[in-house]
Design a protein around this motif. Structure first.
Motif, PDB file in Angstrom:
ATOM      1  N   UNK A 241       0.817  -1.209   0.000  1.00 49.73           N
ATOM      2  CA  UNK A 241       0.000   0.000   0.000  1.00 49.73           C
ATOM      3  C   UNK A 241       0.855   1.265   0.000  1.00 49.73           C
ATOM      4  N   UNK A 242       1.971   1.242   0.723  1.00 51.97           N
ATOM      5  CA  UNK A 242       2.805   2.438   0.829  1.00 51.97           C
ATOM      6  C   UNK A 242       3.418   2.842  -0.497  1.00 51.97           C
ATOM      7  N   UNK A 243       3.497   1.896  -1.445  1.00 52.37           N
ATOM      8  CA  UNK A 243       4.182   2.176  -2.705  1.00 52.37           C
ATOM      9  C   UNK A 243       3.245   2.185  -3.894  1.00 52.37           C
ATOM     10  N   UNK A 244       1.976   2.584  -3.632  1.00 51.29           N
ATOM     11  CA  UNK A 244       1.026   2.870  -4.707  1.00 51.29           C
ATOM     12  C   UNK A 244       0.160   4.020  -4.249  1.00 51.29           C
ATOM     13  N   UNK A 245      -0.527   4.648  -5.174  1.00 50.41           N
ATOM     14  CA  UNK A 245      -1.260   5.884  -4.877  1.00 50.41           C
ATOM     15  C   UNK A 245      -2.685   5.646  -4.421  1.00 50.41           C
ATOM     16  N   UNK A 246      -3.102   4.381  -4.300  1.00 46.70           N
ATOM     17  CA  UNK A 246      -4.469   4.074  -3.918  1.00 46.70           C
ATOM     18  C   UNK A 246      -4.563   3.510  -2.520  1.00 46.70           C
ATOM     19  N   UNK A 247      -5.574   2.676  -2.301  1.00 44.48           N
ATOM     20  CA  UNK A 247      -5.822   2.122  -0.968  1.00 44.48           C
ATOM     21  C   UNK A 247      -5.844   0.605  -0.967  1.00 44.48           C
ATOM     22  N   UNK A 248      -5.272  -0.027  -1.980  1.00 36.88           N
ATOM     23  CA  UNK A 248      -5.188  -1.485  -1.990  1.00 36.88           C
ATOM     24  C   UNK A 248      -4.281  -1.941  -0.847  1.00 36.88           C
ATOM     25  N   UNK A 249      -4.541  -3.118  -0.283  1.00 34.65           N
ATOM     26  CA  UNK A 249      -3.778  -3.556   0.888  1.00 34.65           C
ATOM     27  C   UNK A 249      -2.378  -4.046   0.522  1.00 34.65           C
ATOM     28  N   UNK A 250      -1.581  -4.301   1.547  1.00 36.51           N
ATOM     29  CA  UNK A 250      -0.263  -4.912   1.349  1.00 36.51           C
ATOM     30  C   UNK A 250      -0.448  -6.331   0.822  1.00 36.51           C
ATOM     31  N   UNK A 251       0.197  -6.660  -0.301  1.00 33.33           N
ATOM     32  CA  UNK A 251      -0.035  -7.975  -0.906  1.00 33.33           C
ATOM     33  C   UNK A 251       1.230  -8.690  -1.358  1.00 33.33           C
ATOM     34  N   UNK A 252       2.393  -8.080  -1.186  1.00 28.18           N
ATOM     35  CA  UNK A 252       3.628  -8.741  -1.646  1.00 28.18           C
ATOM     36  C   UNK A 252       4.662  -8.886  -0.556  1.00 28.18           C
ATOM     37  N   UNK A 253       4.602  -8.071   0.478  1.00 28.96           N
ATOM     38  CA  UNK A 253       5.679  -8.000   1.449  1.00 28.96           C
ATOM     39  C   UNK A 253       6.792  -7.102   0.928  1.00 28.96           C
ATOM     40  N   UNK A 254       7.631  -6.623   1.834  1.00 30.52           N
ATOM     41  CA  UNK A 254       8.705  -5.711   1.447  1.00 30.52           C
ATOM     42  C   UNK A 254       9.972  -6.444   1.003  1.00 30.52           C
ATOM     43  N   UNK A 255      10.064  -7.729   1.317  1.00 33.75           N
ATOM     44  CA  UNK A 255      11.314  -8.446   1.061  1.00 33.75           C
ATOM     45  C   UNK A 255      11.669  -8.459  -0.419  1.00 33.75           C
ATOM     46  N   UNK A 256      10.676  -8.620  -1.291  1.00 32.60           N
ATOM     47  CA  UNK A 256      10.966  -8.645  -2.725  1.00 32.60           C
ATOM     48  C   UNK A 256      11.437  -7.269  -3.198  1.00 32.60           C
ATOM     49  N   UNK A 257      10.833  -6.217  -2.660  1.00 28.94           N
ATOM     50  CA  UNK A 257      11.272  -4.865  -3.008  1.00 28.94           C
ATOM     51  C   UNK A 257      12.738  -4.663  -2.619  1.00 28.94           C
ATOM     52  N   UNK A 258      13.049  -5.013  -1.374  1.00 25.26           N
ATOM     53  CA  UNK A 258      14.403  -4.737  -0.889  1.00 25.26           C
ATOM     54  C   UNK A 258      15.440  -5.683  -1.456  1.00 25.26           C
ATOM     55  N   UNK A 259      15.040  -6.867  -1.850  1.00 23.69           N
ATOM     56  CA  UNK A 259      15.985  -7.758  -2.528  1.00 23.69           C
ATOM     57  C   UNK A 259      16.403  -7.155  -3.865  1.00 23.69           C
ATOM     58  N   UNK A 260      15.440  -6.617  -4.594  1.00 27.34           N
ATOM     59  CA  UNK A 260      15.761  -5.968  -5.869  1.00 27.34           C
ATOM     60  C   UNK A 260      16.591  -4.708  -5.639  1.00 27.34           C
ATOM     61  N   UNK A 261      16.224  -3.934  -4.623  1.00 23.92           N
ATOM     62  CA  UNK A 261      17.013  -2.736  -4.308  1.00 23.92           C
ATOM     63  C   UNK A 261      18.458  -3.088  -3.958  1.00 23.92           C
ATOM     64  N   UNK A 262      18.668  -4.136  -3.164  1.00 24.08           N
ATOM     65  CA  UNK A 262      20.013  -4.529  -2.764  1.00 24.08           C
ATOM     66  C   UNK A 262      20.887  -4.862  -3.971  1.00 24.08           C
ATOM     67  N   UNK A 263      20.264  -5.355  -5.037  1.00 24.15           N
ATOM     68  CA  UNK A 263      21.007  -5.704  -6.252  1.00 24.15           C
ATOM     69  C   UNK A 263      21.023  -4.569  -7.280  1.00 24.15           C
ATOM     70  N   UNK A 264      20.452  -3.431  -6.929  1.00 26.11           N
ATOM     71  CA  UNK A 264      20.446  -2.310  -7.863  1.00 26.11           C
ATOM     72  C   UNK A 264      19.493  -2.488  -9.020  1.00 26.11           C
ATOM     73  N   UNK A 265      18.358  -3.164  -8.783  1.00 23.69           N
ATOM     74  CA  UNK A 265      17.362  -3.390  -9.835  1.00 23.69           C
ATOM     75  C   UNK A 265      16.171  -2.460  -9.624  1.00 23.69           C
ATOM     76  N   UNK A 266      15.645  -1.903 -10.709  1.00 23.51           N
ATOM     77  CA  UNK A 266      14.443  -1.077 -10.672  1.00 23.51           C
ATOM     78  C   UNK A 266      13.236  -1.978 -10.411  1.00 23.51           C
ATOM     79  N   UNK A 267      12.248  -1.482  -9.659  1.00 20.78           N
ATOM     80  CA  UNK A 267      11.040  -2.252  -9.348  1.00 20.78           C
ATOM     81  C   UNK A 267       9.861  -1.676 -10.133  1.00 20.78           C
TER      82      UNK A 267
END
Length: 582
Positions: A241-267
């Motif tokens: 929810x924090x990374x979209x402009x609407x009110x949909x709930x959390x559905x992926x977890x942050x781990x996938x976001x931060x794994x991509x960030x740690x490797x320098x990949x765009x999400x």
């Protein structure tokens, strides 16, 4: 609302339901993980390693026999993009006039590939979706896709309805000619779970996280660690929810976001029908912006810092921005119904000039006029870092462990047609603890997750009342530590003023469940069903029962949910968040 019985349903509806419930067997760690390991998507005659080899390209077998182009490498082995590599990212498309207008705009931009981030046509019609692509790009154009929640019903092929999205997309991958320099590694289980594709040197990691399959963070970390490409993009449908402009709930977890960030990949994500982009982030889970005062039009992407965007203006519909946007200062660009947005894609050109480590992107409306630009930015990257450096970026300890419990099929659902109503008389779902439930810790959150089989108007539908009940676990035999612990907890429980039902089950919490929208084929997530102080994880060693019923005057708007039939795919699940440090 009347029960959607087979007697009243059309053949098409029944066949679609059957296709949905055939989405095979289980492993679990988030909703949708009960689905996966489907039928092989490759023909026996297809190459074992790559999906992009095919003999029937429009210009004949001469092109299929051409050698594959060698990667553009630096001396240290870094794979660079080919000059002026253009990739369009879009999602939530549909079969509407705006959808077609967007595809035509993308074609006029002359991309080398399109990456579609889920929700294809909203009509469960794979043939129409495939035909729309052909009508604009032709049958051999590189069109890659990740699965969305509205694609699950017809993901696999069906004997009555014909080919599903998965098989039509796989066939499209096989038709890509070698000279296009686009290829995808063959998936180990199913292309809806994890697929790695390279587009003229730009590597795209597509995932089904939050929608389909399991162990997504593990797959992403492994494939990114093995990559020596300068430019990497992670793509999936759903988001937090924090990374979209609407009110949909959390559905992926942050781990996938931060794994991509740690490797320098765009999400890259979709799901919310609007556009938004974050600032450069040093941590997605901790909401850390790299430079809050920057203009955010120059982004330095490297291991440890990256950004995410939502490209949900595919043409199906447009939503307004959430009133809580001021609470998300990391969302530095956004466009939705408030900005009269219609349809747009993220158009990125890699290696646009003299620097292969540079890329330029823009978001331009395809319907209003070509001058309506919602976002533009330039980004740079660096060569991949050694695995030791990446490991240091990923090494931060997390105390929260998420466990998804599959439904234990109760007797009152055993003979249904694969769905149940959340109506006035209620529905009850049972769950049992799994072996991988942590031995110690406190359950700080528990959410029922169900997939809507029908929708309902959130303004007129009655609220739901949902509660979580814990059966006393069986007393361990013998004088053991576990038995003493169980006895102590039972005594303390009896001394408390907990509510106990007629079956002796402890009622943890009873909550009102409302939603901004009850959308068909969307995952509905209940409020937290444990007290704020949490509950010892040992209390969850027995059977857990969740009861849901309509409440309020009139009890309007019965909502039907899938229960699964013959398998656990898309059946309700109970998601537990366990604090193992407590």
């Amino acid at each position: 609302m009347n029960r959607p019985s087979p007697a009243r349903a059309s053949l098409r509806t029944l066949a679609a339901l059957a296709a949905l419930l055939a989405l095979l067997v289980a492993h679990a760690d988030a909703f949708g993980t009960q689905c996966g390991q489907g039928n092989p998507i490759l023909r026996k005659s297809a190459p074992a390693g790559l999906l992009h080899l095919h003999e029937d390209w429009a210009d004949g077998a001469r092109h299929a026999r051409l050698p594959r182009l060698e990667p553009n490498r630096e001396a240290n082995g870094t794979v660079l993009p080919r000059p002026k590599t253009r990739i369009a990212f879009l999602g939530d498309q549909g079969l509407r006039p705006d959808s077609l207008a967007l595809l035509k705009q993308v074609k006029d931009w002359k991309p080398h590939a399109v990456v579609h981030l889920g929700d294809f046509d909203y009509r469960d019609n794979p043939v129409a979706f495939d035909a729309q692509i052909d009508s604009v790009f032709g049958p051999h154009f590189p069109y890659l896709a990740a699965i969305g929640n509205h694609d699950l019903v017809r993901w696999t092929s069906h004997p009555v309805l014909g080919a599903g999205y998965r098989d039509l997309l796989a066939a499209r991958l096989r038709r890509i000619p070698r000279v296009a320099d686009v290829h995808c590694d063959a998936p180990t289980r199913d292309m809806g779970e994890h697929l790695v594709c390279t587009i003229r040197g730009v590597q795209v990691h597509l995932s089904g996280v939050g929608t389909y399959g399991a162990k997504h963070a593990h797959h992403l970390a492994n494939s990114l660690s093995a990559s020596n490409h300068a430019w990497r993009v992670c793509g999936w449908h759903k988001n937090q929810r924090a990374y979209q402009s609407g009110s949909k709930p959390d559905e992926t977890g942050y781990k996938v976001y931060d794994s991509c960030r740690a490797h320098g990949a765009v999400v890259a994500t979709a799901h919310e029908h609007a556009y938004s982009r974050t600032a450069l982030m040093g941590s997605f889970e901790k909401f850390e912006m790299m430079n809050a005062t920057a203009t955010h039009d120059q982004l330095d992407v490297r291991p440890g810092s990256s950004f995410a965007f939502v490209t949900g203006l595919g043409g199906e519909s447009v939503r307004s921005l959430s009133q809580k946007m001021p609470d998300r200062p990391w969302l530095v660009r956004a466009a939705g119904a408030d900005q009269n947005a219609r349809a747009a894609a993220v158009l990125c050109e890699f290696y646009p000039g003299d620097d292969p480590f540079e890329a330029k992107c823009e978001v331009r409306d395809a319907v209003r006029d070509e001058e309506t630009v919602y976002d533009q930015w330039t980004m740079t990257t660096v060569a991949p870092q050694p695995k030791v450096a990446i490991a240091a970026l990923e090494s931060s300890k997390t105390c929260i462990q998420t466990v998804d419990l599959a439904m234990t099929r109760p007797a009152h659902l055993a003979n249904t047609d694969g769905y149940a109503p959340l109506a006035a008389d209620g529905a009850e779902f049972s769950f049992s603890a799994r072996a991988d439930l942590p031995a110690r810790g406190r359950v700080v959150a528990a959410h029922l997750q169900v997939m809507g089989a029908t929708g309902a108007n959130a303004d007129t539908a009655s609220p739901l009342r949902v509660d979580l009940r814990l059966q006393k676990p069986t007393v361990p035999a013998g004088l053991t530590i576990q038995a003493v612990r169980h006895w102590y907890q039972a005594v303390m429980r009896d001394r408390s003023r907990d509510v106990v039902d007629s079956d002796g089950a402890r009622v943890l919490a009873s909550r009102e469940w409302t939603a901004d929208e009850w959308e068909k084929h969307e995952v509905w997530v209940s409020p937290n069903l444990v007290p704020e102080s949490g509950v010892d994880v040992a209390e969850f060693a027995g059977t857990m029962r969740v009861r849901v019923a309509a409440s309020g005057k009139g009890k309007r708007g019965a909502r039907w949910v899938f229960t699964g039939q013959g398998d656990a795919c898309l059946a309700p699940s109970l998601m537990l968040h366990v604090d193992t440090c407590a």
